[in-house]
Design a protein around this motif. Structure first.
Motif, short mmCIF file in Angstrom:
data_model
loop_
_atom_site.label_atom_id
_atom_site.label_comp_id
_atom_site.label_asym_id
_atom_site.label_seq_id
_atom_site.Cartn_x
_atom_site.Cartn_y
_atom_site.Cartn_z
N MET A 352 0.84 -1.19 0.00
CA MET A 352 0.00 0.00 0.00
C MET A 352 0.88 1.25 0.00
N LEU A 353 0.53 2.22 -0.83
CA LEU A 353 1.30 3.46 -0.93
C LEU A 353 0.80 4.44 0.14
N LEU A 354 1.64 4.75 1.12
CA LEU A 354 1.26 5.62 2.23
C LEU A 354 2.33 6.69 2.44
N LYS A 355 1.91 7.83 2.93
CA LYS A 355 2.82 8.93 3.22
C LYS A 355 3.56 8.66 4.53
N GLN A 356 4.79 9.14 4.61
CA GLN A 356 5.57 8.91 5.82
C GLN A 356 4.84 9.36 7.08
N GLY A 357 5.01 8.60 8.17
CA GLY A 357 4.42 9.02 9.42
C GLY A 357 4.33 7.90 10.42
N PHE A 358 3.41 8.06 11.36
CA PHE A 358 3.11 7.06 12.38
C PHE A 358 1.68 6.60 12.14
N TYR A 359 1.49 5.28 11.96
CA TYR A 359 0.19 4.74 11.57
C TYR A 359 -0.26 3.64 12.53
N ASN A 360 -1.54 3.66 12.86
CA ASN A 360 -2.21 2.53 13.49
C ASN A 360 -2.94 1.73 12.42
#
Length: 417
Positions: A352-360
């Motif tokens: 999955m293409l996601l933007k940098q960060g902190f994810y739950n």
């Protein structure tokens, strides 16, 4: 005509606006990272006090620097169209171009970042409380996506407490919500008919409980002490990863690779439904965009291919699908979130293409006929820390729209019997 075409989505919204409950429209693949919030860090479900601002941000990855326009509509408590005209709920105009946008800087994935704040110079004020829909259109007046939000008046006190289920069958798995509503400034007329409450778990409208009526009335105090009617599955704490430094392995990330874009490979997860509950602090399904080397993560955070993997659960999943689930896409499940079984490695995978960060995130099972089962893989535990919001609607005698007169919030961190 493709069922995913913008024209079809626009016609579908128009049909819903005319004849029934309106639903949010999900964006096309090139629209990513829709951040929708008020004056809190939580995203995707703004619930604002009357007079506060709401902010919508999103990225367009097609590199076209397109023009986008917004429209705001008002709805009844059940998300059917209200009979109000725009001048009754809005001071100013909508159908305006989003003027604030910037292109990405120093990233492998090019994108344009758009930001809309309401109120603004054109839409000066939203004048009344209630349910609203913010819809984004392109320059051809085709609907791109839409999001719900709410505005409340602080005229009623809403007490919320979280308790264990009184049903012995589910006492270890469910949480029930007790509510007390009162007001020192207004009198409730026929509350069993005119007062309606909605309970939302972890900002997820898709699992919310609607149209809860008072169980008892003591003077001007409304009491809700239901069991099954206001109970939620406890679920489990969310899994998480962090990749604010895209060039190094961070929390939850096993390895990295640079191809056309960066690829991050997460540690393989396993089912938790048959294991004891373990407290693990989370942000209740939410996410935060971060880049440790950037001054402005909105345009300097890069997009990364995130590779999820899951050991297959022991139970049979015939005719059922596993999805990656969280607030990063407004709790939507579709082909992009679906896991694929890799027979050679004996695991389920997804990219999955996601933007940098902190994810739950968590893994859920979906069945077209039975809906979503959040606890099949993660489990359901009464100890799980969940956030609950209670939204209270009221339509007085002769009124033409449903006000939101109060907002209550509670956490199950101190759950009681």
């Amino acid at each position: 005509m493709s069922v995913k075409s913008p024209l079809f989505l626009t016609l579908l919204l128009c049909f819903n606006l005319m004849f029934g409950q309106v639903e949010e429209v999900n964006p096309p693949d090139y629209i990513k990272t829709i951040n929708f919030k008020g004056n809190t860090p939580e995203t995707q479900l703004p619930i604002l006090r009357l007079g506060e601002y709401v902010v919508l941000e999103f990225d367009a990855l097609n590199g076209d620097e397109e023009d986008y326009y917004y429209k705001v509509e008002h709805f009844n408590h059940d998300w059917t169209p209200s009979i109000l005209v725009k001048s009754e709920y809005m001071d100013g105009f909508d159908n305006q171009r989003i003027r604030n946008y910037e292109n990405s800087f120093n990233t492998y994935q090019i994108y344009s970042h758009y930001r809309l704040t309401i109120p603004n110079a054109q839409t000066r004020r939203l004048k009344i409380s209630g349910n609203y829909m913010l819809s984004i259109y392109n320059s051809y007046d085709e609907l791109v996506f839409s999001r719900k939000f709410m505005i409340y008046e602080n005229t009623a006190n809403v007490g919320v407490s979280v308790k264990r289920s009184r049903d012995i069958e589910f006492i270890e798995e469910k949480q029930r919500i007790a509510i007390i509503i009162d007001s020192k400034t207004m009198q409730f007329n026929n509350p069993s008919r005119n007062v309606k409450a909605v309970i939302v778990q972890n900002n997820n409208l898709k699992t919310a409980i609607y149209n809860i009526k008072p169980q008892f009335t003591i003077g001007n105090q409304l009491i809700y002490k239901y069991d099954t009617e206001t109970s939620f599955w406890g679920g489990n704490e969310y899994l998480f990863f962090e990749n604010k430094d895209v060039r190094a392995s961070n929390t939850g990330i096993q390895s990295i690779d640079l191809q056309d874009l960066y690829h991050n490979y997460l540690f393989t997860n396993f089912e938790r439904a048959t294991r004891p509950y373990t407290y693990n602090p989370d942000i209740n399904g939410n996410y935060v965009i971060l880049n440790m080397d950037a001054e402005n993560p909105s345009i300097e955070a890069d997009y990364v291919w995130m590779h999820f993997s899951l050991l297959p659960p022991t139970e049979d999943l015939k005719n059922r699908d596993i999805h990656v689930y969280g607030n990063f896409n407004n709790y939507t499940i579709d082909e992009s979130t679906k896991m694929t079984f890799d027979e050679s490695r004996n695991i389920y995978t997804n990219s999955m293409l996601l933007k940098q960060g902190f994810y739950n995130y968590k893994y859920i099972v979906a069945d077209g006929n039975k809906g979503i089962d959040e606890g099949f893989i993660s489990g359901n535990f009464y100890q799980t820390e969940n956030n609950y919001k209670v939204i209270v609607y009221y339509r007085d005698l002769g009124a033409r729209y449903d006000k939101i007169i109060g907002l209550g919030e509670g956490s199950s961190i101190n759950i009681s019997n």
